[in-house]
Design an enzyme around this catalytic site. Structure first.
Site, PDB file in Angstrom:
ATOM      1  N   HIS A   1      14.351  21.888  59.371  1.00 56.53           N
ATOM      2  CA  HIS A   1      15.343  22.940  59.141  1.00 56.53           C
ATOM      3  C   HIS A   1      14.825  24.034  58.212  1.00 56.53           C
ATOM      4  O   HIS A   1      15.570  24.604  57.419  1.00 56.53           O
ATOM      5  CB  HIS A   1      16.628  22.310  58.595  1.00 56.53           C
ATOM      6  CG  HIS A   1      17.870  23.073  58.930  1.00 56.53           C
ATOM      7  ND1 HIS A   1      18.147  24.315  58.381  1.00 56.53           N
ATOM      8  CD2 HIS A   1      18.900  22.799  59.757  1.00 56.53           C
ATOM      9  CE1 HIS A   1      19.308  24.739  58.851  1.00 56.53           C
ATOM     10  NE2 HIS A   1      19.784  23.849  59.688  1.00 56.53           N
TER      11      HIS A   1
ATOM     12  N   ASP B   1      23.589  30.938  66.447  1.00 55.40           N
ATOM     13  CA  ASP B   1      23.544  29.516  66.118  1.00 55.40           C
ATOM     14  C   ASP B   1      23.690  28.841  67.467  1.00 55.40           C
ATOM     15  O   ASP B   1      24.762  28.403  67.857  1.00 55.40           O
ATOM     16  CB  ASP B   1      24.660  29.121  65.135  1.00 55.40           C
ATOM     17  CG  ASP B   1      24.363  27.786  64.458  1.00 55.40           C
ATOM     18  OD1 ASP B   1      23.462  27.064  64.932  1.00 55.40           O
ATOM     19  OD2 ASP B   1      25.034  27.463  63.449  1.00 55.40           O
TER      20      ASP B   1
ATOM     21  N   GLU C   1      14.750  25.465  65.250  1.00 55.13           N
ATOM     22  CA  GLU C   1      14.875  24.019  65.103  1.00 55.13           C
ATOM     23  C   GLU C   1      14.620  23.327  66.433  1.00 55.13           C
ATOM     24  O   GLU C   1      15.549  23.150  67.222  1.00 55.13           O
ATOM     25  CB  GLU C   1      16.276  23.679  64.590  1.00 55.13           C
ATOM     26  CG  GLU C   1      16.700  24.468  63.361  1.00 55.13           C
ATOM     27  CD  GLU C   1      18.223  24.528  63.176  1.00 55.13           C
ATOM     28  OE1 GLU C   1      18.950  23.663  63.714  1.00 55.13           O
ATOM     29  OE2 GLU C   1      18.693  25.443  62.492  1.00 55.13           O
TER      30      GLU C   1
ATOM     31  N   GLN D   1      17.347  24.948  68.523  1.00 56.13           N
ATOM     32  CA  GLN D   1      18.486  25.680  67.966  1.00 56.13           C
ATOM     33  C   GLN D   1      17.934  26.892  67.219  1.00 56.13           C
ATOM     34  O   GLN D   1      17.071  26.744  66.352  1.00 56.13           O
ATOM     35  CB  GLN D   1      19.264  24.776  66.991  1.00 56.13           C
ATOM     36  CG  GLN D   1      20.597  25.333  66.551  1.00 56.13           C
ATOM     37  CD  GLN D   1      21.756  24.873  67.431  1.00 56.13           C
ATOM     38  OE1 GLN D   1      21.583  24.067  68.353  1.00 56.13           O
ATOM     39  NE2 GLN D   1      22.948  25.364  67.145  1.00 56.13           N
TER      40      GLN D   1
ATOM     41  N   ARG E   1      24.827  18.222  65.988  1.00 57.49           N
ATOM     42  CA  ARG E   1      26.173  17.652  65.951  1.00 57.49           C
ATOM     43  C   ARG E   1      26.397  16.487  66.928  1.00 57.49           C
ATOM     44  O   ARG E   1      25.814  16.474  68.012  1.00 57.49           O
ATOM     45  CB  ARG E   1      27.194  18.758  66.244  1.00 57.49           C
ATOM     46  CG  ARG E   1      27.294  19.726  65.078  1.00 57.49           C
ATOM     47  CD  ARG E   1      28.079  20.972  65.391  1.00 57.49           C
ATOM     48  NE  ARG E   1      28.146  21.818  64.195  1.00 57.49           N
ATOM     49  CZ  ARG E   1      27.165  22.645  63.804  1.00 57.49           C
ATOM     50  NH1 ARG E   1      26.058  22.763  64.517  1.00 57.49           N
ATOM     51  NH2 ARG E   1      27.291  23.342  62.705  1.00 57.49           N
TER      52      ARG E   1
ATOM     53  N   HIS F   1      23.539  16.384  61.401  1.00 53.96           N
ATOM     54  CA  HIS F   1      22.294  16.071  60.688  1.00 53.96           C
ATOM     55  C   HIS F   1      22.268  14.671  60.067  1.00 53.96           C
ATOM     56  O   HIS F   1      21.842  14.488  58.931  1.00 53.96           O
ATOM     57  CB  HIS F   1      22.012  17.147  59.624  1.00 53.96           C
ATOM     58  CG  HIS F   1      21.809  18.520  60.216  1.00 53.96           C
ATOM     59  ND1 HIS F   1      21.284  18.719  61.482  1.00 53.96           N
ATOM     60  CD2 HIS F   1      22.069  19.763  59.739  1.00 53.96           C
ATOM     61  CE1 HIS F   1      21.215  20.018  61.729  1.00 53.96           C
ATOM     62  NE2 HIS F   1      21.698  20.675  60.706  1.00 53.96           N
TER      63      HIS F   1
ATOM     64  N   TYR G   1      13.835  27.600  56.836  1.00 51.99           N
ATOM     65  CA  TYR G   1      14.311  28.975  57.078  1.00 51.99           C
ATOM     66  C   TYR G   1      13.133  29.918  56.840  1.00 51.99           C
ATOM     67  O   TYR G   1      12.539  29.898  55.754  1.00 51.99           O
ATOM     68  CB  TYR G   1      15.372  29.392  56.062  1.00 51.99           C
ATOM     69  CG  TYR G   1      16.752  28.809  56.177  1.00 51.99           C
ATOM     70  CD1 TYR G   1      16.988  27.450  55.995  1.00 51.99           C
ATOM     71  CD2 TYR G   1      17.855  29.644  56.392  1.00 51.99           C
ATOM     72  CE1 TYR G   1      18.271  26.936  56.041  1.00 51.99           C
ATOM     73  CE2 TYR G   1      19.145  29.129  56.432  1.00 51.99           C
ATOM     74  CZ  TYR G   1      19.339  27.784  56.257  1.00 51.99           C
ATOM     75  OH  TYR G   1      20.616  27.279  56.285  1.00 51.99           O
TER      76      TYR G   1
END
Ligand SMILES: *[C@@H]1O[C@H](CO)[C@@H](O)[C@H](O)[C@H]1NC(C)=O
Ligand SMILES: *[C@@H]1O[C@H](CO)[C@@H](O)[C@H](O)[C@H]1NC(C)=O
Ligand SMILES: *[C@@H]1O[C@H](CO)[C@@H](O)[C@H](O)[C@H]1NC(C)=O
Length: 359
Positions: free
Chosen positions: A192, A263, A325, A298, A91, A116, A194
């Site tokens: 990113h 997060d 991340e 992150q 962000r 992003h 998962y």
């Protein structure tokens, strides 16, 4: 993580797919890297990892990353399943920053903030395939993107490369770099992807055991911004993963912005290329070790997944995958107390990640 809708030019994608000849390397395609029973599928749309197939100790193969079957769905995706995000991942408060006395406003795509790289960040553009070797000892693909001055509000032209490569025994490396061509600019990329080491769509990851080389974190507010600018120890908090701990052990006590779950931005101990995280799934026996050269990471536990349709007819629900991340500190561009993310003309940004799988 953002829930912002994405404008999708599917017709445009179809038109590009019909192009041929010299333009082939700029078409959206799917590229497979294969080394024995280890294989990785990449698309040059957003430099996205679409699948990673690895064995367990019995030789059972599973695809251990969440994602979509088709390119149309990848283009439409709003969960960031596997792309490389930039120019500035994570962000930026109010999408605003000041650099060399000039105020810049970037595209706001996360409520009042930018995330992003904006609405058409690097995860939402077509990269050029520079080199592709599908098999052999070290299959790889090198993708290239030229980001232009003013793109999504960021200053200066930027040359960007990302190479995905397999090596022995079960290693995936992701090497990225960026060169500022004519203006100073902030740069921060992150991958990113998962993970679910039991196989995507096999349920939640709360039983996976996680260890992080991180003794500090940056507290984030409700908007997931590090507004206080503080860096605090994890000791005595629900964020402490310095010793191997199930992801789910304390997750209900943790708020990641508006949602229960992690997060959170960790400050990774040490400097340079070093181990960041080790994860093990007791059920399948699969393990993952991540090393990287970035200051922070992150940790996100798929808090927003909710009946999300994925590959092979699977459905992803909350905590159905987690992201590691590696990155610069979030909103570093507005926090002089954090390590700088400014790249000046002639300087090179480099972010390397190495994922080692075991069973
Ligand atoms: C694109 O996303 C929208 C909203 O989530 C969904 O309704 C639609 O089916 C998706 N299209 C494709 C091709 O996946
Ligand atoms: C960036 O990566 C590409 C592809 O691996 C490489 O050819 C190039 O030399 C790298 N640039 C810098 C400045 O390291
Ligand atoms: C998932 O979506 C349903 C339907 O919109 C909602 O009722 C439920 O609370 C959501 N669950 C989570 C964990 O967000």
């Amino acid at each position: 993580m953002a829930r912002a809708p994405v404008f999708v030019a599917l017709l445009c994608l179809a038109a590009i797919a019909l192009a041929s000849g010299a333009d082939a390397r700029k078409m959206v395609g799917v590229y497979v890297l294969k080394k024995g029973d280890f294989s990785v599928k990449i698309t040059n749309w957003g430099a996205t990892i679409m699948s990673i197939v690895v064995p367990d100790s019995k030789g059972n193969l599973a695809d251990v990353v969440l994602g979509m079957d088709t390119l149309a769905e990848v283009v439409n995706d709003t969960s960031y399943f596997g792309p490389l995000t930039g120019r500035v991942a994570q962000r930026i408060a109010r999408g605003r920053f000041v650099l060399d006395g000039k105020v810049y406003h970037t595209y706001l795509n996360d409520g009042k903030n930018a995330i992003h790289g904006g609405h058409r960040g690097f995860s939402k553009v077509i990269w050029t395939v520079k080199e592709y070797v599908a098999g052999g000892d070290s299959p790889y693909i090198t993708l290239y993107y030229r980001s232009f001055d003013g793109e999504q509000g960021f200053p200066g032209d930027l040359d960007v490369y990302a190479t995905y490569q397999l090596s022995s025994p079960y290693v995936l490396s992701v090497r990225t770099n960026a060169t500022a061509l004519n203006k100073a600019t902030p740069v921060n990329f992150l991958q990113h992807v998962y993970w679910n080491l039991g196989g995507h769509g096999s349920g939640d990851v709360l039983g996976h055991t996680l260890q992080l080389s991180a003794s500090r974190y940056t507290p984030l507010d409700k908007e997931l911004l590090p507004s206080s600018g503080r860096v605090e120890p994890v000791a005595g908090t629900n964020y402490d993963f310095r010793t191997p701990t199930p992801i789910g052990a304390r997750i209900r006590q943790v708020m990641g912005g508006q949602m229960v779950g992690y997060d959170l931005n960790y400050v990774v101990d040490g400097e340079g290329m070093r181990k960041v995280a080790t994860v093990r799934d007791g059920k399948s026996g699969r393990g993952l070790e991540l090393s990287a050269n970035q200051p922070a990471m992150q940790f996100y536990t798929g808090n927003w997944l909710n009946n999300t349709k994925g590959k092979d007819g699977k459905v992803y629900n909350q905590y159905g995958g987690f992201c590691l991340e590696t990155q610069a500190y979030p909103d570093a561009v507005n926090h002089p107390e954090f390590p700088s993310i400014i790249v000046r003309p002639g300087q090179v940004y480099k972010h390397d990640m190495v994922y080692k799988f075991s069973y």
